[in-house]
Write a protein that holds these residues in place. Structure first.
Motif, PDB file in Angstrom:
ATOM      1  N   PRO A  46      73.453  32.981   8.373  1.00  0.00           N
ATOM      2  CA  PRO A  46      74.428  32.896   7.278  1.00  0.00           C
ATOM      3  C   PRO A  46      73.958  32.037   6.113  1.00  0.00           C
ATOM      4  CG  PRO A  46      75.068  31.414   9.037  1.00  0.00           C
ATOM      5  CD  PRO A  46      73.839  32.127   9.518  1.00  0.00           C
ATOM      6  N   GLY A  47      72.996  32.536   5.354  1.00  0.00           N
ATOM      7  CA  GLY A  47      72.524  31.791   4.197  1.00  0.00           C
ATOM      8  C   GLY A  47      71.255  32.393   3.632  1.00  0.00           C
ATOM      9  N   THR A  48      70.959  32.038   2.374  1.00  0.00           N
ATOM     10  CA  THR A  48      69.776  32.601   1.709  1.00  0.00           C
ATOM     11  C   THR A  48      68.475  32.017   2.243  1.00  0.00           C
ATOM     12  OG1 THR A  48      70.030  30.949  -0.054  1.00  0.00           O
ATOM     13  CG2 THR A  48      71.035  33.117  -0.408  1.00  0.00           C
ATOM     14  N   THR A  49      68.558  30.957   3.019  1.00  0.00           N
ATOM     15  CA  THR A  49      67.345  30.379   3.601  1.00  0.00           C
ATOM     16  C   THR A  49      66.880  31.160   4.827  1.00  0.00           C
ATOM     17  OG1 THR A  49      68.666  28.839   4.922  1.00  0.00           O
ATOM     18  CG2 THR A  49      67.901  28.068   2.759  1.00  0.00           C
ATOM     19  N   TYR A  50      67.730  32.053   5.332  1.00  0.00           N
ATOM     20  CA  TYR A  50      67.374  32.852   6.503  1.00  0.00           C
ATOM     21  C   TYR A  50      66.608  34.096   6.065  1.00  0.00           C
ATOM     22  CZ  TYR A  50      70.455  29.964   9.356  1.00  0.00           C
ATOM     23  OH  TYR A  50      71.036  28.908  10.005  1.00  0.00           O
ATOM     24  N   ALA A  51      65.776  34.575   6.953  1.00  0.00           N
ATOM     25  CA  ALA A  51      64.891  35.706   6.644  1.00  0.00           C
ATOM     26  C   ALA A  51      65.679  36.990   6.408  1.00  0.00           C
ATOM     27  CB  ALA A  51      63.909  35.915   7.788  1.00  0.00           C
ATOM     28  N   ILE A  52      65.172  37.803   5.465  1.00  0.00           N
ATOM     29  CA  ILE A  52      65.731  39.130   5.228  1.00  0.00           C
ATOM     30  C   ILE A  52      65.165  40.067   6.299  1.00  0.00           C
ATOM     31  CG2 ILE A  52      65.836  41.083   3.642  1.00  0.00           C
ATOM     32  CD1 ILE A  52      65.569  39.086   1.336  1.00  0.00           C
ATOM     33  N   VAL A  53      66.068  40.702   7.042  1.00  0.00           N
ATOM     34  CA  VAL A  53      65.624  41.550   8.157  1.00  0.00           C
ATOM     35  C   VAL A  53      65.919  43.019   7.919  1.00  0.00           C
ATOM     36  CG1 VAL A  53      65.798  39.700   9.858  1.00  0.00           C
ATOM     37  CG2 VAL A  53      67.800  41.125   9.362  1.00  0.00           C
ATOM     38  N   GLY A  54      66.519  43.327   6.781  1.00  0.00           N
ATOM     39  CA  GLY A  54      66.831  44.712   6.501  1.00  0.00           C
ATOM     40  C   GLY A  54      67.630  44.841   5.227  1.00  0.00           C
ATOM     41  N   SER A  55      68.039  46.067   4.924  1.00  0.00           N
ATOM     42  CA  SER A  55      68.809  46.334   3.717  1.00  0.00           C
ATOM     43  C   SER A  55      69.916  47.339   4.026  1.00  0.00           C
ATOM     44  CB  SER A  55      67.894  46.870   2.627  1.00  0.00           C
ATOM     45  OG  SER A  55      68.625  47.169   1.449  1.00  0.00           O
ATOM     46  N   ALA A  56      71.087  47.105   3.466  1.00  0.00           N
ATOM     47  CA  ALA A  56      72.218  48.022   3.629  1.00  0.00           C
ATOM     48  C   ALA A  56      72.503  48.698   2.299  1.00  0.00           C
ATOM     49  CB  ALA A  56      73.452  47.266   4.112  1.00  0.00           C
ATOM     50  N   LYS A  57      72.873  49.962   2.331  1.00  0.00           N
ATOM     51  CA  LYS A  57      73.104  50.740   1.128  1.00  0.00           C
ATOM     52  C   LYS A  57      74.592  50.867   0.804  1.00  0.00           C
ATOM     53  CE  LYS A  57      68.697  51.443   0.991  1.00  0.00           C
ATOM     54  NZ  LYS A  57      67.870  50.660   0.017  1.00  0.00           N
ATOM     55  N   LEU A  58      74.890  51.217  -0.424  1.00  0.00           N
ATOM     56  CA  LEU A  58      76.259  51.410  -0.886  1.00  0.00           C
ATOM     57  C   LEU A  58      76.991  52.429  -0.001  1.00  0.00           C
ATOM     58  CD1 LEU A  58      78.450  50.966  -3.104  1.00  0.00           C
ATOM     59  CD2 LEU A  58      77.444  52.924  -4.296  1.00  0.00           C
ATOM     60  N   GLY A  59      78.151  52.034   0.474  1.00  0.00           N
ATOM     61  CA  GLY A  59      78.976  52.932   1.264  1.00  0.00           C
ATOM     62  C   GLY A  59      78.755  52.851   2.760  1.00  0.00           C
ATOM     63  N   GLN A  60      77.659  52.194   3.190  1.00  0.00           N
ATOM     64  CA  GLN A  60      77.422  52.061   4.626  1.00  0.00           C
ATOM     65  C   GLN A  60      78.477  51.154   5.258  1.00  0.00           C
ATOM     66  OE1 GLN A  60      72.942  51.138   4.628  1.00  0.00           O
ATOM     67  NE2 GLN A  60      73.234  52.241   6.575  1.00  0.00           N
ATOM     68  N   SER A  61      78.835  51.446   6.518  1.00  0.00           N
ATOM     69  CA  SER A  61      79.811  50.633   7.247  1.00  0.00           C
ATOM     70  C   SER A  61      79.159  50.026   8.486  1.00  0.00           C
ATOM     71  CB  SER A  61      81.018  51.476   7.662  1.00  0.00           C
ATOM     72  OG  SER A  61      81.788  51.840   6.537  1.00  0.00           O
ATOM     73  N   PHE A  62      79.612  48.814   8.817  1.00  0.00           N
ATOM     74  CA  PHE A  62      79.100  48.108   9.988  1.00  0.00           C
ATOM     75  C   PHE A  62      80.271  47.428  10.705  1.00  0.00           C
ATOM     76  CE2 PHE A  62      74.713  48.589   8.832  1.00  0.00           C
ATOM     77  CZ  PHE A  62      74.737  48.671   7.445  1.00  0.00           C
ATOM     78  N   LYS A  63      80.130  47.274  11.993  1.00  0.00           N
ATOM     79  CA  LYS A  63      81.174  46.604  12.767  1.00  0.00           C
ATOM     80  C   LYS A  63      81.248  45.137  12.373  1.00  0.00           C
ATOM     81  CE  LYS A  63      83.012  46.084  17.447  1.00  0.00           C
ATOM     82  NZ  LYS A  63      82.806  46.379  18.888  1.00  0.00           N
ATOM     83  N   TYR A  64      82.461  44.682  12.110  1.00  0.00           N
ATOM     84  CA  TYR A  64      82.714  43.301  11.693  1.00  0.00           C
ATOM     85  C   TYR A  64      82.753  42.390  12.918  1.00  0.00           C
ATOM     86  CZ  TYR A  64      85.586  39.322  10.083  1.00  0.00           C
ATOM     87  OH  TYR A  64      86.077  38.084   9.805  1.00  0.00           O
ATOM     88  N   LEU A  65      82.001  41.285  12.864  1.00  0.00           N
ATOM     89  CA  LEU A  65      81.944  40.361  14.004  1.00  0.00           C
ATOM     90  C   LEU A  65      82.477  38.969  13.679  1.00  0.00           C
ATOM     91  CD1 LEU A  65      78.380  41.273  15.372  1.00  0.00           C
ATOM     92  CD2 LEU A  65      80.593  42.178  16.116  1.00  0.00           C
ATOM     93  N   GLY A  66      82.822  38.732  12.414  1.00  0.00           N
ATOM     94  CA  GLY A  66      83.335  37.412  12.054  1.00  0.00           C
ATOM     95  C   GLY A  66      82.788  36.947  10.716  1.00  0.00           C
ATOM     96  N   VAL A  67      83.113  35.691  10.380  1.00  0.00           N
ATOM     97  CA  VAL A  67      82.618  35.118   9.126  1.00  0.00           C
ATOM     98  C   VAL A  67      82.089  33.716   9.370  1.00  0.00           C
ATOM     99  CG1 VAL A  67      84.128  36.436   7.602  1.00  0.00           C
ATOM    100  CG2 VAL A  67      84.938  34.270   8.539  1.00  0.00           C
ATOM    101  N   SER A  68      81.166  33.308   8.507  1.00  0.00           N
ATOM    102  CA  SER A  68      80.635  31.948   8.527  1.00  0.00           C
ATOM    103  C   SER A  68      80.428  31.529   7.089  1.00  0.00           C
ATOM    104  CB  SER A  68      79.317  31.894   9.304  1.00  0.00           C
ATOM    105  OG  SER A  68      78.775  30.579   9.293  1.00  0.00           O
ATOM    106  N   GLY A  69      81.372  30.739   6.582  1.00  0.00           N
ATOM    107  CA  GLY A  69      81.320  30.371   5.183  1.00  0.00           C
ATOM    108  C   GLY A  69      81.510  31.603   4.322  1.00  0.00           C
ATOM    109  N   GLY A  70      80.562  31.835   3.398  1.00  0.00           N
ATOM    110  CA  GLY A  70      80.640  33.003   2.527  1.00  0.00           C
ATOM    111  C   GLY A  70      79.845  34.179   3.055  1.00  0.00           C
ATOM    112  N   TRP A  71      79.570  34.177   4.375  1.00  0.00           N
ATOM    113  CA  TRP A  71      78.744  35.227   4.971  1.00  0.00           C
ATOM    114  C   TRP A  71      79.518  35.953   6.062  1.00  0.00           C
ATOM    115  CZ3 TRP A  71      73.880  36.331   3.082  1.00  0.00           C
ATOM    116  CH2 TRP A  71      73.410  35.437   2.102  1.00  0.00           C
ATOM    117  N   THR A  72      79.350  37.251   6.090  1.00  0.00           N
ATOM    118  CA  THR A  72      80.018  38.085   7.080  1.00  0.00           C
ATOM    119  C   THR A  72      79.026  38.489   8.161  1.00  0.00           C
ATOM    120  OG1 THR A  72      81.625  38.958   5.500  1.00  0.00           O
ATOM    121  CG2 THR A  72      81.222  40.265   7.474  1.00  0.00           C
TER     122      THR A  72
END
Length: 238
Positions: free
Chosen positions: A47-73
């Motif tokens: 949950p933060g910009t210091t963590y590695a980018i592991v992929g990319s999501a495109k406009l309209g894609q949906s993912f199962k919601y697991l919670g929030v941490s600060g400003g990160w889902t």
């Protein structure tokens, strides 16, 4: 002869429960998802910009919601828990019905039956008792008899503190009433699972001792002091 033997075999299977009737709606389960609202969204390992980018999501894609941490889902990304910026996703819910062979209610509290459903003496102003009375110590939990939505939660009239819920069972609408409560733990509009605590046994309204007055109505709530109206015997639902 073969036909008779087959019929007998089927009858035995039905008796021991190998054959079960077609499933009917029993409980609704709600799952939450998020939809990406920007053209390209970085998926990170934490949950933060210091963590590695592991992929990319495109406009309209949906993912199962697991919670929030600060400003990160937190989402399920390819089977792994990952994070995306909450700014660029929109949360939504999906409700589904699970099925069982039968869809029944549960008794809403542990108590002693002190008055049955049916004709009454008129001593307390009614000649037909639209529900059942279950005596129990003050503070005994009262639970939802089935999955449903709270349509009334208030202190009013002869019921005192009471809750009314709407349920869908086997394609039929039922209204349940939980009256004379000591405490109300729910508010109008809440959706509750079967067995969720809605309040506690009390002695409010027109009541003469701690007990739960419980009613079941078919289609809508219609009360009559002299006839069943659209109420039914709760014990037919357990």
């Amino acid at each position: 002869m073969k036909r008779k033997l087959f019929s007998l075999f089927c009858a035995v299977l039905l008796t021991v429960g190998i054959f079960t009737p077609a499933g009917t709606p029993a409980e609704a389960a709600t799952t939450y998802y998020v939809k990406v609202t920007t053209n390209s969204l970085n998926v990170r390992s934490g949950p933060g910009t210091t963590y590695a980018i592991v992929g990319s999501a495109k406009l309209g894609q949906s993912f199962k919601y697991l919670g929030v941490s600060g400003g990160w889902t937190k989402i399920n990304f390819n089977g792994t828990s990952r994070y995306v910026s909450s700014t660029y996703v929109k949360k939504y819910s999906v409700s589904t019905l699970s099925t069982t062979s039968t869809a029944k209610m549960i008794i809403p509290t542990k108590g002693t039956l002190t008055q049955k459903y049916g004709p009454a003496s008129g001593q307390y102003g009614y000649t037909f008792h639209n529900g059942i009375d279950l005596a129990a110590p003050r503070g005994t939990p009262v639970v939802s008899a089935a999955y449903g939505k709270v349509i009334v939660s208030r202190n009013y009239g002869a019921y005192g503190n009471h809750v009314m819920m709407s349920h869908q069972l086997n394609g039929q609408t039922y209204i349940t009433v939980y009256a004379h409560l000591d405490r109300l733990n729910v508010v109008t509009g809440q959706t509750l699972a079967k067995g969720a605590t809605i309040g506690t046994v009390g002695n409010t309204g027109n009541s003469f001792g701690n007990h739960l007055h419980f009613e079941v109505h078919r289609n809508s709530y219609v009360y009559s002091s002299s006839s069943p109206a659209n109420s039914i015997n709760p014990y037919t639902m357990f």
